[in-house]
Design an enzyme around this catalytic site. Structure first.
Site, PDB file in Angstrom:
ATOM      1  N   GLY A 151     -11.137  -8.442  11.092  1.00  0.00           N
ATOM      2  CA  GLY A 151     -12.398  -7.726  10.910  1.00  0.00           C
ATOM      3  C   GLY A 151     -13.312  -7.725  12.113  1.00  0.00           C
ATOM      4  O   GLY A 151     -14.331  -7.026  12.115  1.00  0.00           O
TER       5      GLY A 151
ATOM      6  N   LYS B  41     -11.640  -2.962  24.641  1.00  0.00           N
ATOM      7  CA  LYS B  41     -11.978  -4.332  24.242  1.00  0.00           C
ATOM      8  C   LYS B  41     -10.896  -5.285  24.744  1.00  0.00           C
ATOM      9  O   LYS B  41      -9.706  -5.008  24.562  1.00  0.00           O
ATOM     10  CB  LYS B  41     -12.095  -4.425  22.725  1.00  0.00           C
ATOM     11  CG  LYS B  41     -13.137  -3.497  22.102  1.00  0.00           C
ATOM     12  CD  LYS B  41     -13.012  -3.465  20.592  1.00  0.00           C
ATOM     13  CE  LYS B  41     -11.728  -2.784  20.157  1.00  0.00           C
ATOM     14  NZ  LYS B  41     -11.536  -2.776  18.696  1.00  0.00           N
TER      15      LYS B  41
ATOM     16  N   ARG C 272       0.810  -1.224   0.000  1.00  0.00           N
ATOM     17  CA  ARG C 272       0.000   0.000   0.000  1.00  0.00           C
ATOM     18  C   ARG C 272       0.843   1.273   0.000  1.00  0.00           C
ATOM     19  O   ARG C 272       0.293   2.374  -0.034  1.00  0.00           O
ATOM     20  CB  ARG C 272      -0.925  -0.010   1.209  1.00  0.00           C
ATOM     21  CG  ARG C 272      -0.201   0.137   2.531  1.00  0.00           C
ATOM     22  CD  ARG C 272      -0.986  -0.337   3.732  1.00  0.00           C
ATOM     23  NE  ARG C 272      -2.292   0.274   3.893  1.00  0.00           N
ATOM     24  CZ  ARG C 272      -3.109  -0.043   4.911  1.00  0.00           C
ATOM     25  NH1 ARG C 272      -2.742  -0.930   5.831  1.00  0.00           N
ATOM     26  NH2 ARG C 272      -4.283   0.544   5.015  1.00  0.00           N
TER      27      ARG C 272
ATOM     28  N   ASP D  12     -13.624  -4.249  13.732  1.00  0.00           N
ATOM     29  CA  ASP D  12     -14.449  -3.348  12.921  1.00  0.00           C
ATOM     30  C   ASP D  12     -15.927  -3.675  13.104  1.00  0.00           C
ATOM     31  O   ASP D  12     -16.779  -2.780  13.181  1.00  0.00           O
ATOM     32  CB  ASP D  12     -14.080  -3.469  11.444  1.00  0.00           C
ATOM     33  CG  ASP D  12     -12.614  -3.215  11.181  1.00  0.00           C
ATOM     34  OD1 ASP D  12     -12.010  -2.398  11.914  1.00  0.00           O
ATOM     35  OD2 ASP D  12     -12.057  -3.836  10.262  1.00  0.00           O
TER      36      ASP D  12
END
Length: 322
Positions: free
Chosen positions: A270, A241, A117, A273
């Site tokens: 994921g 979390k 990226r 998210d």
């Protein structure tokens, strides 16, 4: 590319605008390592757009704001997110820089992401994007620490949104600014001290912070949820979390803990998210704190049982009605 400052009189603000990079994802069809695979599956994935897709599945108007290359991957990303109900009309198409790509490499203990990226179209986002009209009317603007690591211009963009609150000015309607710390050590390679300071300062300036207990310990040497919430003050709402143990939210001096449901994990990518999408859905629905945390956990559990970067979170919504 569209002018990010152009205002459309017909524009109706989304409930949530999620800003950040989304990449093409190439992943194996099973749990064998990447080197042993003959074919790969193409999908899309990015922390912020994952949240947008989750919110759309949970019944909200969600928009994704970003930049992609003028290439097949960029077209695939926009089409995929649009098919999931996410508004992508304000996404800029960059003719000079490519869409980022990452590969999933399954291992015996975890799936390792391999990123390609550097110099991507999204890495060329800059502070001028804070003038986008899409940022002026939503109830929530969601960003993450991943964007801060992509480039200097991306870091300045987050500064404008999270710290300076530039899109809304002194008298504008101010949304809830949601910030997921989302520490990605590979993106901060050789800049650990920079990551700790930058992500701490952004979290302190946000209205709502999501942070993993493990990443807080790695970043700041702070392991207990109570201490993490204190470190990130004056952020008014902090959600810590703690993987399979549960999550604790801190608001107005009150801590609320909700245990995570037991789930057989297929892949953890994921899940954070999905938790953020579920929790933010609870915010939009004006649920109480235990219900927000529960919806976050149910959404994360849906993601944990799937190999997809973008699982269908409508299952989690159905479970809340039982």
């Amino acid at each position: 590319m569209p002018d990010p400052t152009a205002v459309s009189p017909e524009h109706q603000p989304a409930d949530v605008v999620c800003l950040g990079e989304t990449m093409a994802v190439l992943s194996p069809p099973d749990d064998r390592p990447l080197a042993d695979q003959a074919a790969l599956r193409l999908s899309v994935g990015g922390a912020e757009s994952n949240v947008a897709c989750g919110l759309a599945a949970l019944g909200h108007r969600a928009a994704w704001l970003s930049r992609v290359g003028d290439d097949a991957f960029g077209r695939r990303i926009r089409a995929e997110l649009a098919s999931r109900g996410v508004e992508v009309g304000a996404v800029a198409v960059d003719p000079a820089h490519p869409t980022g790509v990452y590969f999933k490499d399954p291992g015996p203990d975890a799936t390792r992401p391999l990123y390609y990226r550097s110099g991507s179209a999204a890495a060329h986002m800059g502070p001028e994007l804070a003038g986008a009209p899409e940022l002026r009317g939503p109830r929530i603007v969601h960003v993450s620490g991943i964007t801060a690591a992509l480039s200097g211009s991306c870091a300045r963009l987050l500064e404008e949104i999270v710290v300076r609150r530039t899109p809304w000015g002194a008298a504008g309607r101010r949304p809830i600014v949601s910030f997921d710390v989302n520490h990605r050590p590979a993106l901060w390679s050789g800049r650990n001290a920079d990551a700790a300071a930058a992500l701490r300062d952004l979290a302190r300036a946000a209205d709502l912070v999501f942070v993993g207990r493990d990443e807080a310990e790695a970043l700041w040497g702070t392991a207990h949820p109570d201490d993490i919430a204190s470190l990130l003050a004056p952020a008014p709402l902090v959600v810590v979390k703690d993987a399979e143990h549960g999550a604790t939210s801190y608001a107005a001096g009150e801590a609320t803990f909700a245990p995570a449901p037991a789930v057989e994990v297929v892949e953890p990518v994921g899940a954070g998210d999905a938790f953020a999408a579920g929790y933010l859905s609870g915010v939009l629905a004006d649920l109480d704190e235990p219900s927000r945390l529960r919806l976050g956990h149910l959404s994360a559990a849906t993601a944990l049982r799937s190999r997809d970067d973008i699982p269908d979170l409508s299952e989690a919504l159905a479970l809340t009605r039982r």
